[in-house]
Design an enzyme around this catalytic site. Structure first.
Site, short mmCIF file in Angstrom:
data_model
loop_
_atom_site.label_atom_id
_atom_site.label_comp_id
_atom_site.label_asym_id
_atom_site.label_seq_id
_atom_site.Cartn_x
_atom_site.Cartn_y
_atom_site.Cartn_z
N GLY A 190 -36.92 40.65 -52.79
CA GLY A 190 -36.03 39.79 -52.02
C GLY A 190 -36.07 38.37 -52.56
O GLY A 190 -36.94 38.02 -53.36
N GLU A 230 -39.11 35.83 -46.60
CA GLU A 230 -37.93 35.21 -47.21
C GLU A 230 -37.22 34.28 -46.22
O GLU A 230 -36.74 33.22 -46.60
CB GLU A 230 -36.96 36.28 -47.73
CG GLU A 230 -37.52 37.12 -48.89
CD GLU A 230 -37.96 36.31 -50.09
OE1 GLU A 230 -37.50 35.17 -50.28
OE2 GLU A 230 -38.82 36.82 -50.86
N HIS A 239 -44.21 28.62 -50.71
CA HIS A 239 -45.36 29.52 -50.86
C HIS A 239 -46.62 28.76 -50.52
O HIS A 239 -46.76 27.57 -50.82
CB HIS A 239 -45.42 30.07 -52.29
CG HIS A 239 -44.35 31.08 -52.56
ND1 HIS A 239 -43.63 31.10 -53.74
CD2 HIS A 239 -43.88 32.10 -51.80
CE1 HIS A 239 -42.76 32.11 -53.69
NE2 HIS A 239 -42.89 32.73 -52.53
N THR A 254 -52.43 24.44 -43.55
CA THR A 254 -52.69 25.61 -44.39
C THR A 254 -53.67 25.19 -45.49
O THR A 254 -53.37 24.26 -46.24
CB THR A 254 -51.39 26.14 -45.04
OG1 THR A 254 -50.73 25.05 -45.69
CG2 THR A 254 -50.46 26.74 -44.00
#
Ligand SMILES: [Zn+2]
Length: 430
Positions: A190, A230, A239, A254
């Site tokens: 994808g 996606e 990402h 993160t």
């Protein structure tokens, strides 16, 4: 020994190449920029919008998002197929919608697998998805379009988004999330447009065999997480490793990680740039791990995604999209799943006309049926932008006033019905 090591490394490389998730978004975006340099600026503007909103406490106004308002995204799924196995069932499509709402709501059953140190960062994004109930012409729809193609497989170069190239044209990307499902070339599972790209190719493309959780899905990508990932890109997420060695994804909570993860590492998974002993957040939807290994977005990612819907930002128009509510469609029965692409609903011309004033309005809005020959009883409904009915009343005379002083500021849809006749108009409460 060296040769042996070399072979070992090569074997490992082959193993990785076969086993890892393949997301085409980064390559796709780079290719678009190299064919149109002005896009670089458009992407930068989008990024600036997101950053400004996530770092500054901008005051909220009426048509801004309120802090935890649920944002509804009407989805249209274009199934572009040559062979029957690609022409997925409606049940398979619905299984994907369920995954999206579970994952974006952090109500996914496998959230119990989030390690405790990361679970406290996990977020319900308050973003939800529905199959569109109203098409761009105001007609009812199932939100699923089936389109036969003579193309064997599509590459990540947007032909699937164009009817003239064997795909299917997008619906208005200011009001719908377009998802194309098709057979893809090679191992690409994808790819997505990222905020700031051209409107006519805005949306997400997913390979038919990694879409949803039932029917034609292949392990280990059979839990619908390719679309979750996606759509994360479509909503401005990067990402988790920032597409660079120890790179940044623009999100504070993160942890930095060296590179992508694949398969399913065991916790804690420490990399060379892990900030602490908790290691990498390999269970984040924006990593490359297997579907069964992923289970969370963070609060910081939530802020990035929601920033796009803020006032004057790229996805703000979605706050005015009412395509999740079938009662706002005009005329015609809901098409069956198999005929939806072909169905043409004749537009009924109402036997009356209506004036609504003042508009914008602060308190009293007057609804006046302007056609003197029409004397039947009409129902007036007012819906908020989420499609919820906030007022209902009847009018048997020419004129009726409704006090909406208590409504929160924003856009509403006022609908007048008489028998099968229906008129809708937008009103703005100030
Ligand atoms: Zn990706």
């Amino acid at each position: 020994m060296k040769v042996f090591l070399g072979v070992l490394l090569l074997m490992q490389f082959i193993f990785v190449a076969q086993a890892q998730r393949v997301c085409g978004t980064t390559d796709y975006t780079q290719k678009l920029i190299s064919s149109d340099a002005s896009l670089k600026n458009a992407y930068a503007i989008a990024e600036e919008q997101i950053e400004k909103r996530t770092t500054n406490n901008i005051s909220l106004t009426a048509r801004d998002t309120s802090s935890d308002e649920i944002i509804y995204i009407p989805v249209v799924v274009h199934i572009v197929y040559k062979t029957a196995n690609v022409n997925l069932s409606a049940a398979q499509v619905l299984s994907q919608l369920k995954v999206l709402n579970d994952d974006y709501g952090y109500s996914n059953a496998d959230k119990i697998n989030t390690p405790a140190v990361f679970a406290k960062l996990a977020a319900d994004t308050r973003i939800r998805f529905c199959l569109a109930q109203v098409d761009p012409h105001g007609r009812r729809t199932t939100g699923i379009i089936r389109k036969y193609t003579s193309i064997d497989a599509f590459s990540a170069q947007d032909a699937v988004k164009s009817s003239s190239q064997g795909g299917d044209d997008a619906w208005d990307s200011k009001r719908y999330l377009n998802i194309w499902v098709c057979k893809m070339f090679g191992r690409t599972m994808g790819y997505s447009s990222v905020p700031g790209g051209p409107a006519e190719v805005d949306g997400v493309v997913i390979a038919y065999d990694v879409f949803g959780t039932e029917g034609n899905v292949r392990s280990p990508y059979n839990k619908g997480r390719t679309a979750t990932h996606e759509i994360g890109h479509w909503l401005g997420l990067k990402h988790i490793w920032g597409d660079a060695v120890c790179g940044t994804d623009g999100v504070d909570d993160t942890p930095t990680q060296q590179y992508y993860n694949y398969g399913c590492p065991s916790f804690p998974h420490i990399t060379n740039c892990s900030p602490d002993s908790n290691g990498a957040m390999f269970m984040n939807f924006m990593d490359f791990t297997d579907d069964a290994c992923m289970n969370m977005f963070t609060y910081g990612q939530k802020l990035r995604m929601r920033a796009l819907f803020a006032k004057n930002n790229l996805h703000n128009s979605f706050l005015g999209s009412f395509a999740c509510d079938s009662t706002l469609a005009q005329g015609g029965p809901i098409a069956t799943d198999d005929t939806v692409a072909a169905v043409v609903v004749p537009q009924v011309k109402p036997s009356f006309t209506v004036k609504v004033y003042p508009n914008p309005v602060q308190s009293m809005i007057t609804v006046e049926c302007a056609n003197a020959t029409s004397s039947g009883i009409k129902t007036i409904n007012i819906f908020n932008v989420l499609g919820r009915k906030v007022f209902s009343g009847q009018i048997s005379k020419q004129k009726m006033s409704v006090n909406i002083a208590d409504f929160t500021k924003g856009i509403y849809i006022l609908q007048i019905e008489e028998g099968t006749n229906r008129l809708s108009t937008k009103i703005i409460k100030e």
